[in-house]
Design a protein around this motif. Structure first.
Motif, PDB file in Angstrom:
ATOM      1  N   GLU A  24      15.148   7.427  -7.570  1.00 36.19           N
ATOM      2  CA  GLU A  24      14.825   8.622  -6.790  1.00 36.19           C
ATOM      3  C   GLU A  24      14.322   8.296  -5.385  1.00 36.19           C
ATOM      4  O   GLU A  24      14.528   9.077  -4.460  1.00 36.19           O
ATOM      5  N   TYR A  25      13.649   7.170  -5.229  1.00 43.19           N
ATOM      6  CA  TYR A  25      13.052   6.812  -3.942  1.00 43.19           C
ATOM      7  C   TYR A  25      13.811   5.700  -3.226  1.00 43.19           C
ATOM      8  O   TYR A  25      13.325   5.141  -2.251  1.00 43.19           O
ATOM      9  N   ASN A  26      15.015   5.396  -3.734  1.00 47.63           N
ATOM     10  CA  ASN A  26      15.876   4.396  -3.105  1.00 47.63           C
ATOM     11  C   ASN A  26      15.161   3.047  -2.919  1.00 47.63           C
ATOM     12  O   ASN A  26      15.190   2.447  -1.849  1.00 47.63           O
ATOM     13  N   VAL A  27      14.485   2.613  -3.991  1.00 49.56           N
ATOM     14  CA  VAL A  27      13.797   1.324  -4.017  1.00 49.56           C
ATOM     15  C   VAL A  27      14.660   0.368  -4.823  1.00 49.56           C
ATOM     16  O   VAL A  27      15.197   0.733  -5.866  1.00 49.56           O
ATOM     17  N   ALA A  83       0.835  -1.203   0.000  1.00 43.66           N
ATOM     18  CA  ALA A  83       0.000   0.000   0.000  1.00 43.66           C
ATOM     19  C   ALA A  83       0.871   1.255   0.000  1.00 43.66           C
ATOM     20  O   ALA A  83       0.579   2.224  -0.725  1.00 43.66           O
ATOM     21  N   ASP A  84       1.946   1.245   0.782  1.00 36.20           N
ATOM     22  CA  ASP A  84       2.862   2.393   0.812  1.00 36.20           C
ATOM     23  C   ASP A  84       3.545   2.587  -0.536  1.00 36.20           C
ATOM     24  O   ASP A  84       3.662   3.720  -1.025  1.00 36.20           O
ATOM     25  N   LEU A  85       4.001   1.488  -1.134  1.00 30.79           N
ATOM     26  CA  LEU A  85       4.656   1.565  -2.436  1.00 30.79           C
ATOM     27  C   LEU A  85       3.678   2.076  -3.487  1.00 30.79           C
ATOM     28  O   LEU A  85       4.001   2.972  -4.268  1.00 30.79           O
ATOM     29  N   HIS A  86       2.469   1.539  -3.479  1.00 29.38           N
ATOM     30  CA  HIS A  86       1.458   1.956  -4.459  1.00 29.38           C
ATOM     31  C   HIS A  86       1.143   3.446  -4.309  1.00 29.38           C
ATOM     32  O   HIS A  86       1.049   4.174  -5.310  1.00 29.38           O
ATOM     33  N   ALA A  87       1.003   3.916  -3.084  1.00 32.19           N
ATOM     34  CA  ALA A  87       0.717   5.330  -2.842  1.00 32.19           C
ATOM     35  C   ALA A  87       1.867   6.212  -3.343  1.00 32.19           C
ATOM     36  O   ALA A  87       1.626   7.270  -3.947  1.00 32.19           O
ATOM     37  N   ALA A  88       3.093   5.791  -3.106  1.00 34.60           N
ATOM     38  CA  ALA A  88       4.250   6.569  -3.556  1.00 34.60           C
ATOM     39  C   ALA A  88       4.314   6.615  -5.078  1.00 34.60           C
ATOM     40  O   ALA A  88       4.576   7.666  -5.663  1.00 34.60           O
ATOM     41  N   VAL A  89       4.053   5.485  -5.724  1.00 36.02           N
ATOM     42  CA  VAL A  89       4.069   5.447  -7.188  1.00 36.02           C
ATOM     43  C   VAL A  89       2.924   6.288  -7.742  1.00 36.02           C
ATOM     44  O   VAL A  89       3.095   7.030  -8.708  1.00 36.02           O
ATOM     45  N   PHE A 124      11.894   6.058 -10.860  1.00 35.61           N
ATOM     46  CA  PHE A 124      11.242   6.068  -9.551  1.00 35.61           C
ATOM     47  C   PHE A 124      12.113   5.342  -8.525  1.00 35.61           C
ATOM     48  O   PHE A 124      12.346   5.848  -7.428  1.00 35.61           O
ATOM     49  N   CYS A 125      12.579   4.159  -8.882  1.00 33.70           N
ATOM     50  CA  CYS A 125      13.380   3.367  -7.942  1.00 33.70           C
ATOM     51  C   CYS A 125      14.660   4.099  -7.545  1.00 33.70           C
ATOM     52  O   CYS A 125      15.049   4.076  -6.372  1.00 33.70           O
TER      53      CYS A 125
END
Length: 72
Positions: free
Chosen positions: A43-46, A10-16, A40-41
């Motif tokens: 910039e967000y350190n994923v 849910a957190d990942l989906h919201a960030a995307v 995205f990955c």
């Protein structure tokens, strides 16, 4: 496929979703979801190797959702 907890997903989906929304608002429509996922990955350190495919799928979902709203 990588397993995430429901909360983490849910957190990942919201960030995307926020990332895609901001990109579209700034005129940077994500034409290539694979490249957008990589950006995205970074910039967000994923971890792209682990979650890149999942991020790409979410980006596709959000772009389709945007297109549906825009064309309604």
């Amino acid at each position: 496929m990588t397993q995430l907890s429901e909360d983490d997903y849910a957190d990942l989906h919201a960030a995307v979703r926020q990332y895609v929304s901001c990109a579209i608002d700034n005129g940077d429509y994500p034409k290539y979801p694979d490249e957008a996922a990589e950006t995205f990955c970074a910039e967000y350190n994923v971890n792209y190797a682990r979650l890149g495919d999942m991020v790409e799928r979410i980006i596709n979902e959000e772009v389709i959702r945007y297109e549906t709203r825009r064309n309604a």
